[in-house]
Motif scaffolding. Structure first.
Motif, PDB file in Angstrom:
ATOM      1  N   ILE A  82      -8.577  -7.193 -14.957  1.00 54.61           N
ATOM      2  CA  ILE A  82      -7.279  -7.871 -14.845  1.00 54.61           C
ATOM      3  C   ILE A  82      -7.347  -9.250 -15.487  1.00 54.61           C
ATOM      4  O   ILE A  82      -6.461  -9.641 -16.252  1.00 54.61           O
ATOM      5  N   SER A  83      -8.428  -9.981 -15.200  1.00 56.30           N
ATOM      6  CA  SER A  83      -8.584 -11.330 -15.758  1.00 56.30           C
ATOM      7  C   SER A  83      -8.675 -11.278 -17.277  1.00 56.30           C
ATOM      8  O   SER A  83      -8.036 -12.073 -17.979  1.00 56.30           O
ATOM      9  N   LEU A  84      -9.454 -10.336 -17.789  1.00 55.85           N
ATOM     10  CA  LEU A  84      -9.627 -10.225 -19.232  1.00 55.85           C
ATOM     11  C   LEU A  84      -8.349  -9.758 -19.923  1.00 55.85           C
ATOM     12  O   LEU A  84      -8.069 -10.151 -21.056  1.00 55.85           O
ATOM     13  N   ARG A  85      -7.571  -8.921 -19.251  1.00 57.74           N
ATOM     14  CA  ARG A  85      -6.304  -8.480 -19.838  1.00 57.74           C
ATOM     15  C   ARG A  85      -5.315  -9.630 -19.928  1.00 57.74           C
ATOM     16  O   ARG A  85      -4.511  -9.706 -20.866  1.00 57.74           O
ATOM     17  N   ILE A  86      -5.360 -10.528 -18.956  1.00 55.54           N
ATOM     18  CA  ILE A  86      -4.503 -11.712 -19.024  1.00 55.54           C
ATOM     19  C   ILE A  86      -4.918 -12.588 -20.204  1.00 55.54           C
ATOM     20  O   ILE A  86      -4.079 -13.091 -20.954  1.00 55.54           O
ATOM     21  N   VAL A  87      -6.249 -12.744 -20.387  1.00 57.25           N
ATOM     22  CA  VAL A  87      -6.755 -13.507 -21.536  1.00 57.25           C
ATOM     23  C   VAL A  87      -6.325 -12.839 -22.845  1.00 57.25           C
ATOM     24  O   VAL A  87      -5.892 -13.511 -23.788  1.00 57.25           O
ATOM     25  N   ALA A  88      -6.437 -11.504 -22.901  1.00 54.88           N
ATOM     26  CA  ALA A  88      -6.044 -10.767 -24.109  1.00 54.88           C
ATOM     27  C   ALA A  88      -4.562 -10.945 -24.404  1.00 54.88           C
ATOM     28  O   ALA A  88      -4.165 -11.084 -25.569  1.00 54.88           O
ATOM     29  N   SER A  89      -3.738 -10.942 -23.356  1.00 57.77           N
ATOM     30  CA  SER A  89      -2.290 -11.114 -23.558  1.00 57.77           C
ATOM     31  C   SER A  89      -1.991 -12.507 -24.105  1.00 57.77           C
ATOM     32  O   SER A  89      -1.124 -12.673 -24.970  1.00 57.77           O
ATOM     33  N   GLY A 149      -9.412 -15.623 -37.035  1.00 58.32           N
ATOM     34  CA  GLY A 149      -8.634 -15.642 -35.803  1.00 58.32           C
ATOM     35  C   GLY A 149      -7.902 -14.343 -35.546  1.00 58.32           C
ATOM     36  O   GLY A 149      -7.743 -13.920 -34.397  1.00 58.32           O
ATOM     37  N   LEU A 150      -7.452 -13.687 -36.622  1.00 61.00           N
ATOM     38  CA  LEU A 150      -6.763 -12.404 -36.475  1.00 61.00           C
ATOM     39  C   LEU A 150      -7.703 -11.360 -35.877  1.00 61.00           C
ATOM     40  O   LEU A 150      -7.322 -10.606 -34.978  1.00 61.00           O
ATOM     41  N   VAL A 151      -8.921 -11.330 -36.382  1.00 61.97           N
ATOM     42  CA  VAL A 151      -9.917 -10.373 -35.878  1.00 61.97           C
ATOM     43  C   VAL A 151     -10.252 -10.678 -34.426  1.00 61.97           C
ATOM     44  O   VAL A 151     -10.307  -9.776 -33.585  1.00 61.97           O
ATOM     45  N   TYR A 152     -10.460 -11.956 -34.121  1.00 67.51           N
ATOM     46  CA  TYR A 152     -10.820 -12.338 -32.755  1.00 67.51           C
ATOM     47  C   TYR A 152      -9.725 -11.964 -31.763  1.00 67.51           C
ATOM     48  O   TYR A 152     -10.004 -11.475 -30.663  1.00 67.51           O
ATOM     49  N   SER A 153      -8.484 -12.207 -32.140  1.00 71.97           N
ATOM     50  CA  SER A 153      -7.365 -11.889 -31.246  1.00 71.97           C
ATOM     51  C   SER A 153      -7.296 -10.391 -30.983  1.00 71.97           C
ATOM     52  O   SER A 153      -7.105  -9.956 -29.841  1.00 71.97           O
ATOM     53  N   THR A 154      -7.444  -9.602 -32.041  1.00 68.00           N
ATOM     54  CA  THR A 154      -7.397  -8.153 -31.888  1.00 68.00           C
ATOM     55  C   THR A 154      -8.605  -7.647 -31.103  1.00 68.00           C
ATOM     56  O   THR A 154      -8.499  -6.688 -30.330  1.00 68.00           O
ATOM     57  N   LEU A 155      -9.747  -8.298 -31.270  1.00 66.95           N
ATOM     58  CA  LEU A 155     -10.952  -7.912 -30.541  1.00 66.95           C
ATOM     59  C   LEU A 155     -10.799  -8.106 -29.032  1.00 66.95           C
ATOM     60  O   LEU A 155     -11.292  -7.293 -28.247  1.00 66.95           O
ATOM     61  N   THR A 156     -10.130  -9.198 -28.630  1.00 64.22           N
ATOM     62  CA  THR A 156      -9.941  -9.412 -27.190  1.00 64.22           C
ATOM     63  C   THR A 156      -9.105  -8.294 -26.589  1.00 64.22           C
ATOM     64  O   THR A 156      -9.319  -7.876 -25.451  1.00 64.22           O
ATOM     65  N   TRP A 157      -8.175  -7.816 -27.373  1.00 59.50           N
ATOM     66  CA  TRP A 157      -7.329  -6.706 -26.931  1.00 59.50           C
ATOM     67  C   TRP A 157      -8.127  -5.408 -26.900  1.00 59.50           C
ATOM     68  O   TRP A 157      -8.030  -4.631 -25.953  1.00 59.50           O
ATOM     69  N   ALA A 158      -8.944  -5.189 -27.927  1.00 57.84           N
ATOM     70  CA  ALA A 158      -9.781  -3.989 -27.979  1.00 57.84           C
ATOM     71  C   ALA A 158     -10.779  -3.979 -26.823  1.00 57.84           C
ATOM     72  O   ALA A 158     -11.106  -2.921 -26.276  1.00 57.84           O
ATOM     73  N   HIS A 215       4.160  -8.308 -22.283  1.00 54.21           N
ATOM     74  CA  HIS A 215       4.207  -7.079 -21.493  1.00 54.21           C
ATOM     75  C   HIS A 215       2.822  -6.745 -20.928  1.00 54.21           C
ATOM     76  O   HIS A 215       2.692  -6.372 -19.753  1.00 54.21           O
ATOM     77  N   THR A 216       1.793  -6.922 -21.766  1.00 52.05           N
ATOM     78  CA  THR A 216       0.418  -6.680 -21.317  1.00 52.05           C
ATOM     79  C   THR A 216       0.048  -7.619 -20.175  1.00 52.05           C
ATOM     80  O   THR A 216      -0.554  -7.204 -19.177  1.00 52.05           O
ATOM     81  N   GLY A 217       0.402  -8.890 -20.314  1.00 51.40           N
ATOM     82  CA  GLY A 217       0.123  -9.864 -19.270  1.00 51.40           C
ATOM     83  C   GLY A 217       0.889  -9.582 -17.990  1.00 51.40           C
ATOM     84  O   GLY A 217       0.354  -9.742 -16.881  1.00 51.40           O
ATOM     85  N   TYR A 218       2.130  -9.143 -18.129  1.00 45.71           N
ATOM     86  CA  TYR A 218       2.963  -8.822 -16.963  1.00 45.71           C
ATOM     87  C   TYR A 218       2.358  -7.684 -16.152  1.00 45.71           C
ATOM     88  O   TYR A 218       2.292  -7.750 -14.912  1.00 45.71           O
ATOM     89  N   ILE A 219       1.905  -6.651 -16.844  1.00 47.52           N
ATOM     90  CA  ILE A 219       1.282  -5.511 -16.174  1.00 47.52           C
ATOM     91  C   ILE A 219       0.002  -5.956 -15.451  1.00 47.52           C
ATOM     92  O   ILE A 219      -0.252  -5.555 -14.303  1.00 47.52           O
ATOM     93  N   ALA A 220      -0.802  -6.799 -16.127  1.00 42.75           N
ATOM     94  CA  ALA A 220      -2.055  -7.273 -15.524  1.00 42.75           C
ATOM     95  C   ALA A 220      -1.802  -8.106 -14.283  1.00 42.75           C
ATOM     96  O   ALA A 220      -2.462  -7.931 -13.242  1.00 42.75           O
ATOM     97  N   ILE A 221      -0.827  -9.003 -14.345  1.00 39.72           N
ATOM     98  CA  ILE A 221      -0.516  -9.862 -13.190  1.00 39.72           C
ATOM     99  C   ILE A 221      -0.029  -9.048 -12.004  1.00 39.72           C
ATOM    100  O   ILE A 221      -0.354  -9.326 -10.853  1.00 39.72           O
ATOM    101  N   ASN A 222       0.747  -7.998 -12.261  1.00 41.62           N
ATOM    102  CA  ASN A 222       1.272  -7.153 -11.188  1.00 41.62           C
ATOM    103  C   ASN A 222       0.185  -6.343 -10.505  1.00 41.62           C
ATOM    104  O   ASN A 222       0.407  -5.778  -9.420  1.00 41.62           O
ATOM    105  N   GLN A 223      -1.001  -6.265 -11.140  1.00 35.78           N
ATOM    106  CA  GLN A 223      -2.095  -5.527 -10.552  1.00 35.78           C
ATOM    107  C   GLN A 223      -2.957  -6.386  -9.609  1.00 35.78           C
ATOM    108  O   GLN A 223      -3.852  -5.883  -8.949  1.00 35.78           O
ATOM    109  N   ILE A 224      -2.667  -7.695  -9.593  1.00 37.97           N
ATOM    110  CA  ILE A 224      -3.425  -8.600  -8.726  1.00 37.97           C
ATOM    111  C   ILE A 224      -3.093  -8.349  -7.263  1.00 37.97           C
ATOM    112  O   ILE A 224      -1.933  -8.239  -6.903  1.00 37.97           O
TER     113      ILE A 224
END
Length: 224
Positions: A82-89, A149-158, A215-224
């Motif tokens: 959940i924490s990492l998904r918030i960071v990814a969002s 930065g583009l690669v890093y951002s996509t990597l956090t999501w991956a 949307h990704t962040g919203y889903i992650a926060i709702n799982q807390i």
């Protein structure tokens, strides 16, 4: 969901290809220097370089997503993911702001990778000049680790995609999105660059990325 992830990653690669051209375009052009003048042979070198580059993205997606899974198992899967998904969002939103030319904060994130790159960069010299198309593949693989930065951002999501396979697929889709700009030459390249620099095209895609990140962040926060 994996289809939407694939499409979004592809759009990130395609829309951010202008950034890729500025960072890697000169390298791709250097690949053709000293080679036979026949365009058919040059294409083989360029394909080899890009095959290696995209392979680096896939390997990075595999390593990072698998590492996150193992850390989550040790530290507690639920709260860690959940924490990492918030960071990814957040990273996706920052990426969207960068692509839309609303904020350039992504540039500062790129600086993190320069510490690793200073060790990788000298190794690329062992493959120059590229006397064989086969040498272009490992050369491209090494340049795939260039701080971006583009690669890093996509990597956090991956990394938080839920499995190593999903992480690899997302990074493959991202690399696939960058491919048209990296292979385009002549008049086609000029038209593609014009499209990629079009502010409406960039901002529409940037808004899509921002909304998806929210949307990704919203889903992650709702799982807390």
């Amino acid at each position: 969901m994996i289809e939407l992830n694939f499409m979004t990653a592809f759009i990130i690669g395609l829309t951010g290809a202008g950034h890729c051209i500025s960072m890697c375009g000169g390298i791709a052009a250097a690949v053709t220097m000293g080679m036979p003048n026949k365009p058919q042979q040059q294409w083989v070198y360029l394909l080899g370089y890009n095959l290696g580059r995209i392979s680096a993205y896939i390997v990075a997606g595999l390593i990072l997503s698998q590492a996150v899974i193992e850390v989550a198992e040790l530290a507690g899967a639920s709260i860690t993911l959940i924490s990492l998904r918030i960071v990814a969002s957040i990273m996706m939103i920052i990426l969207g702001l960068y692509i839309g030319n609303w904020w350039s904060g992504l540039i500062y994130i790129e600086r993190v990778g320069h510490y690793l790159w200073r060790y990788i960069s000298p190794i690329t010299q062992f493959f120059l000049p590229l006397t064989s198309p086969l040498k272009a593949i490992p050369f491209g693989f090494l340049w795939g680790w260039l701080p971006c930065g583009l690669v890093y951002s996509t990597l956090t999501w991956a990394a938080v995609s839920g499995s190593a396979t999903n992480g690899m697929v997302i990074m493959f889709a991202f690399g696939l999105g960058t491919l048209p700009a990296m292979l385009a030459v002549g008049a086609i390249a000029d038209k593609l660059k014009t499209l990629l620099k079009n502010s409406y095209f960039k901002r529409v895609n940037a808004l899509f990325i921002i909304i998806y990140g929210m949307h990704t962040g919203y889903i992650a926060i709702n799982q807390i």
